[in-house]
Scaffold this motif. Structure first.
Motif, PDB file in Angstrom:
ATOM      1  N   ALA A  67       0.809  -1.220   0.000  1.00 22.42           N
ATOM      2  CA  ALA A  67       0.000   0.000   0.000  1.00 22.42           C
ATOM      3  C   ALA A  67       0.844   1.273   0.000  1.00 22.42           C
ATOM      4  O   ALA A  67       0.376   2.323  -0.456  1.00 22.42           O
ATOM      5  N   CYS A  68       2.066   1.231   0.519  1.00 24.31           N
ATOM      6  CA  CYS A  68       2.925   2.428   0.606  1.00 24.31           C
ATOM      7  C   CYS A  68       3.649   2.624  -0.725  1.00 24.31           C
ATOM      8  O   CYS A  68       4.556   1.856  -1.058  1.00 24.31           O
ATOM      9  N   ILE A  69       3.257   3.647  -1.463  1.00 20.27           N
ATOM     10  CA  ILE A  69       3.799   3.878  -2.797  1.00 20.27           C
ATOM     11  C   ILE A  69       4.564   5.202  -2.807  1.00 20.27           C
ATOM     12  O   ILE A  69       3.977   6.258  -2.549  1.00 20.27           O
ATOM     13  N   PRO A  70       5.869   5.197  -3.096  1.00 18.43           N
ATOM     14  CA  PRO A  70       6.633   6.446  -3.159  1.00 18.43           C
ATOM     15  C   PRO A  70       6.036   7.394  -4.202  1.00 18.43           C
ATOM     16  O   PRO A  70       5.634   6.971  -5.292  1.00 18.43           O
ATOM     17  N   ALA A  71       5.982   8.677  -3.864  1.00 20.94           N
ATOM     18  CA  ALA A  71       5.361   9.657  -4.752  1.00 20.94           C
ATOM     19  C   ALA A  71       6.218  10.914  -4.840  1.00 20.94           C
ATOM     20  O   ALA A  71       6.842  11.326  -3.855  1.00 20.94           O
ATOM     21  N   ARG A  72       6.217  11.538  -6.014  1.00 25.49           N
ATOM     22  CA  ARG A  72       6.931  12.795  -6.204  1.00 25.49           C
ATOM     23  C   ARG A  72       6.191  13.657  -7.224  1.00 25.49           C
ATOM     24  O   ARG A  72       5.477  13.147  -8.096  1.00 25.49           O
ATOM     25  N   VAL A  73       6.381  14.961  -7.123  1.00 29.91           N
ATOM     26  CA  VAL A  73       5.749  15.913  -8.029  1.00 29.91           C
ATOM     27  C   VAL A  73       6.788  16.401  -9.033  1.00 29.91           C
ATOM     28  O   VAL A  73       7.835  16.927  -8.630  1.00 29.91           O
ATOM     29  N   PRO A  74       6.549  16.246 -10.348  1.00 33.30           N
ATOM     30  CA  PRO A  74       7.408  16.865 -11.362  1.00 33.30           C
ATOM     31  C   PRO A  74       7.056  18.350 -11.447  1.00 33.30           C
ATOM     32  O   PRO A  74       6.051  18.734 -12.052  1.00 33.30           O
ATOM     33  N   VAL A  75       7.868  19.191 -10.838  1.00 31.34           N
ATOM     34  CA  VAL A  75       7.443  20.553 -10.533  1.00 31.34           C
ATOM     35  C   VAL A  75       7.217  21.411 -11.777  1.00 31.34           C
ATOM     36  O   VAL A  75       6.374  22.313 -11.764  1.00 31.34           O
ATOM     37  N   ASN A  76       7.937  21.165 -12.844  1.00 31.67           N
ATOM     38  CA  ASN A  76       7.788  22.013 -14.019  1.00 31.67           C
ATOM     39  C   ASN A  76       6.459  21.811 -14.726  1.00 31.67           C
ATOM     40  O   ASN A  76       6.026  22.667 -15.515  1.00 31.67           O
ATOM     41  N   ASP A  77       5.794  20.684 -14.475  1.00 29.82           N
ATOM     42  CA  ASP A  77       4.501  20.404 -15.083  1.00 29.82           C
ATOM     43  C   ASP A  77       3.340  20.662 -14.132  1.00 29.82           C
ATOM     44  O   ASP A  77       2.181  20.531 -14.531  1.00 29.82           O
ATOM     45  N   PHE A  78       3.660  21.001 -12.895  1.00 33.91           N
ATOM     46  CA  PHE A  78       2.600  21.200 -11.899  1.00 33.91           C
ATOM     47  C   PHE A  78       1.867  22.517 -12.144  1.00 33.91           C
ATOM     48  O   PHE A  78       2.478  23.557 -12.369  1.00 33.91           O
ATOM     49  N   GLN A  79       0.543  22.455 -12.083  1.00 38.96           N
ATOM     50  CA  GLN A  79      -0.309  23.634 -12.148  1.00 38.96           C
ATOM     51  C   GLN A  79      -1.291  23.569 -10.984  1.00 38.96           C
ATOM     52  O   GLN A  79      -2.051  22.598 -10.876  1.00 38.96           O
ATOM     53  N   PRO A  80      -1.284  24.561 -10.099  1.00 36.21           N
ATOM     54  CA  PRO A  80      -2.198  24.505  -8.956  1.00 36.21           C
ATOM     55  C   PRO A  80      -3.648  24.537  -9.398  1.00 36.21           C
ATOM     56  O   PRO A  80      -4.017  25.245 -10.336  1.00 36.21           O
ATOM     57  N   ASN A  81      -4.476  23.747  -8.713  1.00 41.37           N
ATOM     58  CA  ASN A  81      -5.905  23.772  -9.000  1.00 41.37           C
ATOM     59  C   ASN A  81      -6.556  24.950  -8.265  1.00 41.37           C
ATOM     60  O   ASN A  81      -5.880  25.738  -7.596  1.00 41.37           O
TER      61      ASN A  81
END
Length: 243
Positions: A67-81
């Motif tokens: 159940a524990c899945i490592p996660a990361r945000v690719p910051v250059n593609d991130f757009q805040p909702n």
């Protein structure tokens, strides 16, 4: 100094109560605590799904649960909702200072209030000064303590590790009386912007766990990449596929 990953010694714990999923047992894989660590080794291990707690580098290693899945945000593609944009605007009056230590009485007093108000049912309750400093220390000289203040009053501290390919969001604690600001959410959004400014491609968020409300929020940051079968895979339209 950079050790080969093949040369590292690792140890596993005995099965113990899972901190995230009720009625589940967990087993944890630890890098040998005697291993010399530098920023390069730490970054490489993070790419493989490891996290830091104090001086210890670990990864879940449960035989019957993934159940524990490592996660990361690719910051250059991130757009805040829309919700995240409102959070950014709501906290635009905060001043942020980056420090190299978290050992002040002011920081510990904030941590003490936060743990008592928000995590009285967790492993870190009751709060303790020695545990606080060992948990959030700066073992390899790559940790920053980002203080969020309003008119000089400390409202939040984000503990952030600076790695070769991004920032690792280690822990955030904040004034529990400031719930309306969503300071935990804002700290992640701030780290995403800081990573962009530093020219680093990722913010590592730790483990995403679908059935744990304390960890499932990470899917709010899109796009999100998850480490599945030893490959980083981008989630599609906010959905995370598990294995």
């Amino acid at each position: 100094m950079t050790s080969s990953l093949r040369d590292l010694k690792v140890y596993t714990t005995y099965p113990h109560r899972c901190s995230y999923l009720e009625a589940e047992e967990a087993t944890t894989l630890f890098i040998d605590p005697r291993q010399a660590v530098d920023q390069t080794l730490y970054s490489n291990l993070s790419m493989l799904g490891f996290r830091r707690s104090g001086n210890h580098i670990y990864r879940p290693h449960c035989s019957h649960c993934n159940a524990c899945i490592p996660a990361r945000v690719p910051v250059n593609d991130f757009q805040p909702n829309r919700t995240q944009k409102r959070c950014i605007k709501r906290n635009s009056d905060l001043q942020v200072t980056v420090r190299s230590s978290v050992s002040s009485d002011e920081s510990y007093a904030l941590y003490d209030r936060y743990i008592r108000a928000r995590h009285a049912d967790g492993d870190m309750y009751p709060p303790d000064r020695d545990q606080f400093e060992s948990f959030l220390n700066n073992p390899w000289d790559c940790t920053e303590y980002c203080e969020f203040r309003k008119d000089g009053r400390l409202l939040a501290v984000a503990v952030v590790d600076l790695m070769l390919d991004g920032l690792s969001a280690i822990y955030t604690f904040f004034d529990p009386s400031e719930d309306s600001r969503s300071l935990g959410r804002y700290a992640v959004l701030w780290q995403i912007e800081r990573s962009k400014e530093l020219g680093l491609p990722f913010v590592y968020l730790g483990y995403w766990i679908r059935n744990c409300s304390k960890m499932s929020y990470k899917s709010d940051y899109q796009p999100l990449e998850t480490l599945i079968n030893n490959q980083w895979t981008r989630s599609t339209e906010g959905l995370i596929e598990t294995f």
